[in-house]
Design an enzyme around this catalytic site. Structure first.
Site, PDB file in Angstrom:
ATOM      1  N   HIS A  81      -9.813   1.463   4.301  1.00 57.49           N
ATOM      2  CA  HIS A  81      -8.580   1.618   5.074  1.00 57.49           C
ATOM      3  C   HIS A  81      -8.851   2.561   6.247  1.00 57.49           C
ATOM      4  O   HIS A  81      -9.630   3.512   6.124  1.00 57.49           O
ATOM      5  CB  HIS A  81      -7.463   2.169   4.183  1.00 57.49           C
ATOM      6  CG  HIS A  81      -6.129   2.123   4.858  1.00 57.49           C
ATOM      7  ND1 HIS A  81      -5.743   3.074   5.764  1.00 57.49           N
ATOM      8  CD2 HIS A  81      -5.115   1.225   4.777  1.00 57.49           C
ATOM      9  CE1 HIS A  81      -4.529   2.759   6.223  1.00 57.49           C
ATOM     10  NE2 HIS A  81      -4.132   1.648   5.638  1.00 57.49           N
ATOM     11  N   GLU A 135      -7.251   4.933   7.395  1.00 56.40           N
ATOM     12  CA  GLU A 135      -7.005   6.353   7.113  1.00 56.40           C
ATOM     13  C   GLU A 135      -8.196   6.980   6.394  1.00 56.40           C
ATOM     14  O   GLU A 135      -8.482   8.164   6.562  1.00 56.40           O
ATOM     15  CB  GLU A 135      -5.701   6.492   6.303  1.00 56.40           C
ATOM     16  CG  GLU A 135      -4.490   6.238   7.201  1.00 56.40           C
ATOM     17  CD  GLU A 135      -3.269   5.675   6.503  1.00 56.40           C
ATOM     18  OE1 GLU A 135      -3.192   5.744   5.259  1.00 56.40           O
ATOM     19  OE2 GLU A 135      -2.389   5.157   7.217  1.00 56.40           O
ATOM     20  N   GLY A 162       1.994   2.345  10.714  1.00 50.03           N
ATOM     21  CA  GLY A 162       2.979   3.422  10.571  1.00 50.03           C
ATOM     22  C   GLY A 162       3.626   3.832  11.883  1.00 50.03           C
ATOM     23  O   GLY A 162       4.297   4.863  11.957  1.00 50.03           O
ATOM     24  N   GLU A 196      -6.016  -4.687  10.244  1.00 48.33           N
ATOM     25  CA  GLU A 196      -4.988  -3.684  10.478  1.00 48.33           C
ATOM     26  C   GLU A 196      -5.314  -2.923  11.771  1.00 48.33           C
ATOM     27  O   GLU A 196      -6.095  -1.964  11.747  1.00 48.33           O
ATOM     28  CB  GLU A 196      -4.928  -2.693   9.314  1.00 48.33           C
ATOM     29  CG  GLU A 196      -4.541  -3.327   7.996  1.00 48.33           C
ATOM     30  CD  GLU A 196      -3.880  -2.322   7.055  1.00 48.33           C
ATOM     31  OE1 GLU A 196      -2.815  -2.646   6.523  1.00 48.33           O
ATOM     32  OE2 GLU A 196      -4.415  -1.215   6.888  1.00 48.33           O
ATOM     33  N   SER A 251       2.790  -2.080  10.358  1.00 52.96           N
ATOM     34  CA  SER A 251       4.225  -2.189  10.650  1.00 52.96           C
ATOM     35  C   SER A 251       4.796  -3.580  10.371  1.00 52.96           C
ATOM     36  O   SER A 251       5.730  -4.023  11.029  1.00 52.96           O
ATOM     37  CB  SER A 251       4.532  -1.754  12.083  1.00 52.96           C
ATOM     38  OG  SER A 251       4.164  -0.389  12.269  1.00 52.96           O
ATOM     39  N   LYS A 298       0.187   4.217  -0.312  1.00 47.90           N
ATOM     40  CA  LYS A 298      -0.445   5.436   0.220  1.00 47.90           C
ATOM     41  C   LYS A 298      -0.122   6.610  -0.711  1.00 47.90           C
ATOM     42  O   LYS A 298       0.017   6.406  -1.904  1.00 47.90           O
ATOM     43  CB  LYS A 298      -0.011   5.673   1.670  1.00 47.90           C
ATOM     44  CG  LYS A 298      -0.190   4.406   2.520  1.00 47.90           C
ATOM     45  CD  LYS A 298      -0.106   4.634   3.992  1.00 47.90           C
ATOM     46  CE  LYS A 298      -0.349   3.304   4.711  1.00 47.90           C
ATOM     47  NZ  LYS A 298      -0.435   3.454   6.157  1.00 47.90           N
ATOM     48  N   ASN A 349       0.880  -1.174   0.000  1.00 49.70           N
ATOM     49  CA  ASN A 349       0.000   0.000   0.000  1.00 49.70           C
ATOM     50  C   ASN A 349       0.915   1.221   0.000  1.00 49.70           C
ATOM     51  O   ASN A 349       1.453   1.587   1.047  1.00 49.70           O
ATOM     52  CB  ASN A 349      -0.901  -0.033   1.244  1.00 49.70           C
ATOM     53  CG  ASN A 349      -1.725   1.231   1.396  1.00 49.70           C
ATOM     54  OD1 ASN A 349      -1.789   2.065   0.486  1.00 49.70           O
ATOM     55  ND2 ASN A 349      -2.360   1.387   2.549  1.00 49.70           N
TER      56      ASN A 349
HETATM   57  P1  PGA Z   1       2.414   0.291   7.583  1.00 52.05           P
HETATM   58  O1  PGA Z   1       0.983   0.529   6.882  1.00 52.05           O
HETATM   59  O2  PGA Z   1       2.951  -1.007   7.059  1.00 52.05           O
HETATM   60  O3  PGA Z   1       3.244   1.477   7.160  1.00 52.05           O
HETATM   61  O4  PGA Z   1       2.178   0.246   9.052  1.00 52.05           O
HETATM   62  C1  PGA Z   1       0.094  -0.525   6.650  1.00 52.05           C
HETATM   63  C2  PGA Z   1      -1.179   0.006   6.060  1.00 52.05           C
HETATM   64  O5  PGA Z   1      -1.662   1.049   6.514  1.00 52.05           O
HETATM   65  O6  PGA Z   1      -1.751  -0.586   5.115  1.00 52.05           O
END
Ligand code: PGA
Length: 249
Positions: A95, A97, A172, A166, A211, A12, A10
């Site tokens: 997601h 976010e 993140g 998630e 992460s 982003k 992803n």
């Molecule tokens: P990350 O993000 O691996 O940077 O924690 C995962 C995601 O939000 O899909």
């Protein structure tokens, strides 16, 4: 059962024409014949570029969102039919976010899931609890509610979706769920899928995200109900993403 794991990056809101080209070329060169399915979910303006770059490689193309609408006066949105025109196989839906910054509700996530399925795009439906929800003992209730919303999308078999667990507090932050914490939630989700569609539950892929990196991927992916990963930060570095792919067998 023949269920390949899925490792999906992803990106982003990261990338540039130059950075995408070097990243995807490095991935294509290093990926060989992977034991798992591999995808990169890229920002919409780069779909055409990355479609060309992954052509002839084992890397599938994904988007990060999809509109619930078919077409029309929805400024800024992309329909599932448009995504299909660029060879998009997967679309991340719901997601955290987007739930957090764009107010996406469970109902909206379900509508987007249905729109993707209708056009042959596999939705990667994200569920996960916040830190406050975990600490308040609400993890199970939250993820079950989020999954329940997409289980009965009209006329489609639940086996066509991918689920991604998630935990919001792990995204993140460098704070990964332990393999045991992740497995515990994956087992709950699997049981819920089994209850809704007993014939198909075992075949539905449940990814872990938050992460996941080159150092912790193997342990997470060894859990019985973790069928792959949705990877943010580490998917932007070719050597790290390749190591995660190699760990998924
Ligand atoms: P990350 O993000 O691996 O940077 O924690 C995962 C995601 O939000 O899909």
């Amino acid at each position: 059962m023949n269920k390949k794991k899925l490792i999906a990056g992803n990106w982003k809101m990261n990338g540039s024409l130059a950075a995408n080209e070097s990243l995807v070329k490095a991935l294509a060169q290093g990926v060989g014949a992977p034991a798992c399915d591999v995808a990169v979910c890229v920002p919409a303006p780069y779909l055409a570029q990355v479609q060309a770059l992954v052509s002839g490689t084992p890397i599938a193309l994904g988007a990060q969102d999809v509109s619930q609408h078919e077409q029309g006066a929805y400024t800024g949105e992309q329909s599932a039919a448009m995504l299909r025109e660029f060879g998009v196989r997967y679309a991340i839906v719901g997601h955290s976010e987007r739930r957090q910054y764009h107010g996406e509700s469970d109902e909206l996530v379900a509508a987007k899931t249905a729109a993707a399925l209708k056009h042959g795009v596999t939705p990667i439906v994200c569920v996960g609890e916040t830190l406050a929800e975990r600490e308040g003992g609400h993890t199970e209730e939250v993820v079950k509610r989020q999954l329940a919303a997409v289980i009965h999308v009209n006329g489609h078999c639940i086996s066509e979706i991918v689920v991604a667990y998630e935990p919001v507090w792990a995204i993140g932050t460098g704070k990964t769920a332990t393999p045991e914490q992740a497995q515990a939630v994956h087992a709950l989700l699997r049981a819920q899928l089994h209850h809704a569609a007993s014939d198909h539950a075992a075949g539905i892929r449940i990814l872990y995200g938050g992460s996941m990196n080159a150092a912790n991927a193997a342990q997470l992916l060894a859990q019985p109900d973790i069928d792959g990963g949705l990877i943010g930060g580490a998917s932007l570095k070719a050597p790290d993403f390749l190591q995660i792919i190699a760990a998924a067998r």
